[in-house]
Design a protein around this motif. Sequence first.
Motif, PDB file in Angstrom:
ATOM      1  N   ALA A  82       0.834  -1.201   0.000  1.00 37.03           N
ATOM      2  CA  ALA A  82       0.000   0.000   0.000  1.00 37.03           C
ATOM      3  C   ALA A  82       0.864   1.245   0.000  1.00 37.03           C
ATOM      4  O   ALA A  82       1.911   1.278   0.630  1.00 37.03           O
ATOM      5  CB  ALA A  82      -0.912  -0.001   1.227  1.00 37.03           C
ATOM      6  N   PRO A  83       0.445   2.295  -0.724  1.00 41.49           N
ATOM      7  CA  PRO A  83       1.297   3.474  -0.889  1.00 41.49           C
ATOM      8  C   PRO A  83       1.286   4.367   0.337  1.00 41.49           C
ATOM      9  O   PRO A  83       0.724   5.438   0.352  1.00 41.49           O
ATOM     10  CB  PRO A  83       0.657   4.183  -2.082  1.00 41.49           C
ATOM     11  N   LEU A  95       1.837  12.815  -1.434  1.00 38.95           N
ATOM     12  CA  LEU A  95       0.888  13.871  -1.803  1.00 38.95           C
ATOM     13  C   LEU A  95       0.534  13.806  -3.288  1.00 38.95           C
ATOM     14  O   LEU A  95      -0.620  14.001  -3.675  1.00 38.95           O
ATOM     15  CB  LEU A  95       1.473  15.245  -1.460  1.00 38.95           C
ATOM     16  N   ILE A  96       1.530  13.535  -4.125  1.00 38.85           N
ATOM     17  CA  ILE A  96       1.278  13.436  -5.567  1.00 38.85           C
ATOM     18  C   ILE A  96       0.367  12.254  -5.864  1.00 38.85           C
ATOM     19  O   ILE A  96      -0.541  12.340  -6.700  1.00 38.85           O
ATOM     20  CB  ILE A  96       2.611  13.330  -6.336  1.00 38.85           C
ATOM     21  N   ARG A  97       0.581  11.145  -5.165  1.00 39.02           N
ATOM     22  CA  ARG A  97      -0.289   9.980  -5.368  1.00 39.02           C
ATOM     23  C   ARG A  97      -1.725  10.276  -4.943  1.00 39.02           C
ATOM     24  O   ARG A  97      -2.665   9.666  -5.449  1.00 39.02           O
ATOM     25  CB  ARG A  97       0.257   8.779  -4.588  1.00 39.02           C
ATOM     26  N   LYS A  98      -1.884  11.199  -4.013  1.00 37.20           N
ATOM     27  CA  LYS A  98      -3.229  11.599  -3.598  1.00 37.20           C
ATOM     28  C   LYS A  98      -3.856  12.601  -4.558  1.00 37.20           C
ATOM     29  O   LYS A  98      -5.034  12.934  -4.442  1.00 37.20           O
ATOM     30  CB  LYS A  98      -3.182  12.216  -2.187  1.00 37.20           C
ATOM     31  N   GLY A  99      -3.078  13.085  -5.506  1.00 41.94           N
ATOM     32  CA  GLY A  99      -3.602  14.014  -6.499  1.00 41.94           C
ATOM     33  C   GLY A  99      -3.155  15.441  -6.244  1.00 41.94           C
ATOM     34  O   GLY A  99      -3.277  15.950  -5.128  1.00 41.94           O
ATOM     35  N   ILE A 100      -2.630  16.075  -7.284  1.00 39.74           N
ATOM     36  CA  ILE A 100      -2.229  17.480  -7.189  1.00 39.74           C
ATOM     37  C   ILE A 100      -3.482  18.331  -7.396  1.00 39.74           C
ATOM     38  O   ILE A 100      -4.218  18.118  -8.366  1.00 39.74           O
ATOM     39  CB  ILE A 100      -1.176  17.815  -8.264  1.00 39.74           C
ATOM     40  N   PRO A 101      -3.764  19.285  -6.513  1.00 39.41           N
ATOM     41  CA  PRO A 101      -4.943  20.143  -6.719  1.00 39.41           C
ATOM     42  C   PRO A 101      -4.901  20.819  -8.089  1.00 39.41           C
ATOM     43  O   PRO A 101      -3.833  21.219  -8.564  1.00 39.41           O
ATOM     44  CB  PRO A 101      -4.828  21.174  -5.586  1.00 39.41           C
ATOM     45  N   HIS A 102      -6.054  20.945  -8.701  1.00 38.81           N
ATOM     46  CA  HIS A 102      -6.156  21.422 -10.082  1.00 38.81           C
ATOM     47  C   HIS A 102      -5.385  22.718 -10.316  1.00 38.81           C
ATOM     48  O   HIS A 102      -4.636  22.841 -11.293  1.00 38.81           O
ATOM     49  CB  HIS A 102      -7.635  21.616 -10.441  1.00 38.81           C
ATOM     50  N   HIS A 103      -5.541  23.683  -9.428  1.00 45.30           N
ATOM     51  CA  HIS A 103      -4.932  24.995  -9.656  1.00 45.30           C
ATOM     52  C   HIS A 103      -3.412  24.987  -9.502  1.00 45.30           C
ATOM     53  O   HIS A 103      -2.751  25.951  -9.872  1.00 45.30           O
ATOM     54  CB  HIS A 103      -5.555  26.038  -8.718  1.00 45.30           C
TER      55      HIS A 103
END
Length: 457
Positions: A23-24, A116-124
Motif C-alpha cells: 500500500a502506498p 501527496l502526488i499519489r493523492k492528487g495534485i490540486p487542479h490549480h
Amino acid sequence: TSPPTMASPTLSPDSSSQEALSAPTCSPTSDSENLSPDELELLAKLEEQNRLLEADSKSMRSMNGSRRNSGSSLVSSSSASSNLSHLEEDTWILWGRIANEWEEWRRRKEKLLKELIRKGIPHHFRAIVWQLLCSATDMPVKNQYSELLKMSSPCEKLIRRDIARTYPEHEFFKGQDSLGQEVLFNVMKAYSLVDREVGYCQGSAFIVGLLLMQMPEEEAFCVFVRLMQEYRLRELFKPSMAELGLCIYQFEYMLQEQLPDLNTHFRSQSFHTSMYASSWFLTLFLTTFPLPVATRVFDIFMYEGLEIVFRVGLALLQVNQAELMQLDMEGMSQYFQRVIPHQFDSCPDKLVLKAYQVKYNPKKMKRLEKEYAAMKSKEMEEQIEIKRLRTENRLLKQRIETLEKGQVTRAQEAEENYVIKRELAVVRQQCSSAAEDLQKAQSTIRQLQEQQVGHLG
C-alpha cells in the motif's frame, strides 16, 4: 514473442499481507527530522485515509459495475471523504508552500511529496507543479517557440487531420476554429520541427491536449519536450516504436507471472496484449479513463514515470479477472471499451491503491529490458542474414538465367552453323558443277577453234 513462462506468485493480488506490504503509505517517522509538526499531522491523516480506502476496498466483492456494489462504493467513499474533509483544505495550503519551497521539498521531503502526488495534485497547482516535476520552468527551447511557429512542417496536414479527433467532446477543443485546436496544432507543429526524426506521432496529441488544459502553449511545449526527452516517450513515439514493443514485452511478463490463468485465457482467445495495452502506454490512459481519473494517473507519471502505467494496467486486469475469464475475444474487446473505463469514476483513490498493491520489481524490469534488447538484436542479425541469403539467392538466380540464356544462344548458334554448313556444301557442290561445266565449255571452245583453223589451212 511471448516472455518465458513464470511460476505464479505465492500471494494472491488481494491478499491482506500483500496489501500491507504494497500500500502506498509512508511511515510517520520517515523523514521526520525534515517535517514540521503540521506536516507530520498531515502525513498521519494521509495514512488514515489510506486505511479507510483499504478497508473499503476489501469490503467490495468486485468492481463489476453492479448497482449494489456501486451504491455501497459511493456510500463508503462519501463517508471517507466526510471524515477527512479538513484534509483537503490542509492539502491545498500545503501545496502552495510546496510550490514556493520546491527545491527543499525535492531534496528533504521526497517521501511526503510522493505521497501527496499519489493523492492528487490540486487542479490549480498542476500547471506549476508539472513544470517543476519535469524541470521545464526555464528551458532555452521556449525562446525558439515563436520562431518555430513561423516555419512550415511536413507534418502539418497529418496534425490538422488528427487534432479534430483529440478530446472532441471537451469544450476547449470543440470546433474547427476553436482556440484549443489552434494551440494544439501550434505545439504539435513546433515539436515536429525540433525533433524531425519523430516528427508527429498519433496519440501524442492527447498528452499535449492535457497539458494545454492546464497551462499556456509555450509552457505546454516545454513540458512536452521534457517528457519526450526524459520520460521514454520519445522512444515510444519513434517510427519504429521499439520502446512500445519493450513495454508490451515487460507487461506480458508481469501478466504471466501475477495472473497466469488470465494470461492463458487471453492466449486461448488470441487476445494479444497489444490489442488493449498499446493505447495505455502511448496515451498514458488519457484515451481510456475520463479526464478526472486519467489526470490522477498523469500526476503520478510526472513524478514516477512509466511505472504507474504498468501498475494501473495490471491492477485493472486483477480487478476484472473473473469477468474477463468468462468472455471470448469480442466480449473482452467490448468490456475493455465500455466497462473498465468507468469503474473508478467516483473513486480514483481506489485505483491508485490497487495500483500500488501490484508487484513491480524495477530490477526485474531492467533485466527484461536487456533480454528484449538481446532478443531484438538476434532477430536483427537473423534478418540481416536472411536478407543476405535472399540477395545471394537472387544473384544466383540471375546467374542461372544468364547461363541458361547462354546455352540457348549457343544452341541457336550451333543450329545456324549447321544450316550454314549445309548451305555451304550445296554452294560448293554447285560451284564444283559449275567448274566442270566451265571446263567442258572451254574444252568445246578449244575443239571448235582447232577445227576452224584446220578448215582455213
